[in-house]
Design an enzyme around this catalytic site. Structure first.
Site, PDB file in Angstrom:
ATOM      1  N   GLY A  33      29.606  22.995 -12.057  1.00 20.03           N
ATOM      2  CA  GLY A  33      28.366  23.693 -12.434  1.00 20.03           C
ATOM      3  C   GLY A  33      28.580  24.518 -13.689  1.00 20.03           C
ATOM      4  N   SER A  34      27.513  25.192 -14.122  1.00 16.21           N
ATOM      5  CA  SER A  34      27.579  25.897 -15.403  1.00 16.21           C
ATOM      6  C   SER A  34      28.503  27.114 -15.342  1.00 16.21           C
ATOM      7  CB  SER A  34      26.176  26.309 -15.843  1.00 16.21           C
ATOM      8  OG  SER A  34      25.535  27.055 -14.837  1.00 16.21           O
ATOM      9  N   THR A  35      28.554  27.797 -14.185  1.00 16.36           N
ATOM     10  CA  THR A  35      29.448  28.962 -14.076  1.00 16.36           C
ATOM     11  C   THR A  35      30.904  28.492 -13.999  1.00 16.36           C
ATOM     12  OG1 THR A  35      27.654  29.921 -12.759  1.00 16.36           O
ATOM     13  CG2 THR A  35      29.662  31.200 -12.943  1.00 16.36           C
ATOM     14  N   ASP A  85      34.695  28.654  -7.796  1.00 18.09           N
ATOM     15  CA  ASP A  85      33.463  27.875  -7.935  1.00 18.09           C
ATOM     16  C   ASP A  85      32.246  28.798  -7.868  1.00 18.09           C
ATOM     17  OD1 ASP A  85      31.753  25.720  -8.187  1.00 18.09           O
ATOM     18  OD2 ASP A  85      32.181  24.857  -6.219  1.00 18.09           O
ATOM     19  N   ASP A  88      24.776  28.464  -5.240  1.00 19.74           N
ATOM     20  CA  ASP A  88      23.324  28.537  -5.482  1.00 19.74           C
ATOM     21  C   ASP A  88      22.701  29.748  -4.799  1.00 19.74           C
ATOM     22  OD1 ASP A  88      23.028  26.054  -7.016  1.00 19.74           O
ATOM     23  OD2 ASP A  88      23.805  25.157  -5.181  1.00 19.74           O
ATOM     24  N   GLY A  99      25.655  22.933  -3.868  1.00 17.92           N
ATOM     25  CA  GLY A  99      25.267  21.534  -3.981  1.00 17.92           C
ATOM     26  C   GLY A  99      24.136  21.285  -4.951  1.00 17.92           C
ATOM     27  N   GLY A 100      23.720  22.351  -5.651  1.00 17.12           N
ATOM     28  CA  GLY A 100      22.695  22.158  -6.683  1.00 17.12           C
ATOM     29  C   GLY A 100      23.132  21.129  -7.711  1.00 17.12           C
ATOM     30  N   GLY A 101      24.448  21.013  -7.909  1.00 17.84           N
ATOM     31  CA  GLY A 101      24.995  20.020  -8.843  1.00 17.84           C
ATOM     32  C   GLY A 101      25.458  18.753  -8.151  1.00 17.84           C
ATOM     33  N   GLU A 107      33.371  19.764  -3.134  1.00 22.91           N
ATOM     34  CA  GLU A 107      33.542  21.222  -3.193  1.00 22.91           C
ATOM     35  C   GLU A 107      34.022  21.746  -1.840  1.00 22.91           C
ATOM     36  OE1 GLU A 107      30.215  22.231  -6.629  1.00 22.91           O
ATOM     37  OE2 GLU A 107      29.621  22.330  -4.548  1.00 22.91           O
TER      38      GLU A 107
HETATM   39  C1  5RP Z   1      27.399  22.291  -7.629  1.00 27.75           C
HETATM   40  C2  5RP Z   1      27.336  23.668  -7.086  1.00 27.75           C
HETATM   41  C3  5RP Z   1      27.309  24.808  -8.053  1.00 27.75           C
HETATM   42  O1  5RP Z   1      28.348  25.671  -7.757  1.00 27.75           O
HETATM   43  C4  5RP Z   1      25.993  25.509  -7.925  1.00 27.75           C
HETATM   44  O2  5RP Z   1      24.945  24.580  -8.091  1.00 27.75           O
HETATM   45  C5  5RP Z   1      25.868  26.650  -8.938  1.00 27.75           C
HETATM   46  O3  5RP Z   1      25.783  26.096 -10.219  1.00 27.75           O
HETATM   47  P1  5RP Z   1      25.591  27.005 -11.500  1.00 27.75           P
HETATM   48  O4  5RP Z   1      26.882  27.727 -11.708  1.00 27.75           O
HETATM   49  O5  5RP Z   1      25.290  26.012 -12.597  1.00 27.75           O
HETATM   50  O6  5RP Z   1      24.439  27.932 -11.252  1.00 27.75           O
HETATM   51  O7  5RP Z   1      27.317  23.902  -5.902  1.00 27.75           O
HETATM   52  O8  5RP Z   1      27.294  21.325  -6.633  1.00 27.75           O
END
Ligand code: 5RP
Length: 224
Positions: A33-35, A85, A88, A99-101, A107
């Site tokens: 994810g972006s973070t 990690d 969301d 799981g947004g990604g 994970e």
């Molecule tokens: C990917 C995830 C990410 O950790 C979650 O979606 C947060 O992403 P972001 O850092 O882009 O807000 O679970 O499956």
């Protein structure tokens, strides 16, 4: 402070927490994810302080390799020191929705194989009760409709995430309006539906430590 700046600040705070504890033969788990990307980029300048990394997605593996960080298969390791990690959503007990990604299954595996799970978020992810963010569920493709009907019986409104195939070749159902009063029980219940690979609830193995970025600075929250 923009959200991007908050992500960079929390990634740097995670570097400051993790890197001084690393030994040269350590292998660390890296999220998606972006973070997590901000963390990977910041980790690049410390790549001599640890041996290698296990990634929770092909995208993160590519990004790690682009920085010259060795990526190994989890099966080649005896376990990982840290898993870093994003999430969301998180609640006061550090139960998470992830799981947004679409990387939730890997994970969860990498988190499970790690001694310490450090979750890095900006304050937009903080909630009292999980479930405003649609709950991702990774599902074997042939079970999509069956699992969707079972999720409706549990009170949710599943939506097929169009055009998404996970790194494991499966599909994602995003469950809206699910009342998640007991995250551990819900994780067990949804994981037990035949055809579910995993649900994006991280309650049975939540975060051990959460670092949250706010416009005023960074806060550290330990699991109770
Ligand atoms: C990917 C995830 C990410 O950790 C979650 O979606 C947060 O992403 P972001 O850092 O882009 O807000 O679970 O499956």
């Amino acid at each position: 402070m923009t959200q991007d700046e908050m992500k960079q600040a929390v990634a740097q705070a995670a570097i400051d927490y993790v890197v001084p504890k690393l030994k040269s033969d350590d292998i660390i788990g890296i999220g998606t994810g972006s973070t997590a990307n901000c963390f990977i980029d910041a980790l690049a300048q410390h790549k001599d302080k640890f041996q290698s990394a296990v990634a929770s997605s092909e995208a993160s593996a590519d990004r790690l390799r682009s920085h010259g960080i060795e990526v190994v298969d989890l099966n080649q390791t005896g376990g990982l020191e840290f898993y870093v990690d994003g999430a969301d959503e998180f609640d006061p007990h550090l139960n998470l929705i992830k799981g947004g990604g679409a990387a939730l299954t890997r994970e969860k595996i990498v988190a499970g194989a790690s001694k310490e799970f450090v979750c890095i978020v900006d304050q937009s992810k903080q909630v009292d009760l999980l479930g405003a963010f649609p709950l991702p569920v990774e599902v074997i493709p042939m079970a999509r409709s069956f699992v969707a009907r079972e999720l409706v019986k549990l009170g949710g409104e599943p939506e097929y995430r169009q055009g998404v195939v996970t790194d494991n070749g499966n599909i994602i159902l995003d469950v809206h309006n699910m009342s998640i009063l007991d995250p551990k029980a819900a994780e067990d219940q949804i994981n037990n539906i035949a055809g579910v690979v995993t649900v994006g609830l991280f309650a049975l193995r939540g975060a051990d430590l959460l670092i949250m970025s706010t416009p005023e600075g960074v806060e550290v929250i330990k699991a109770d």
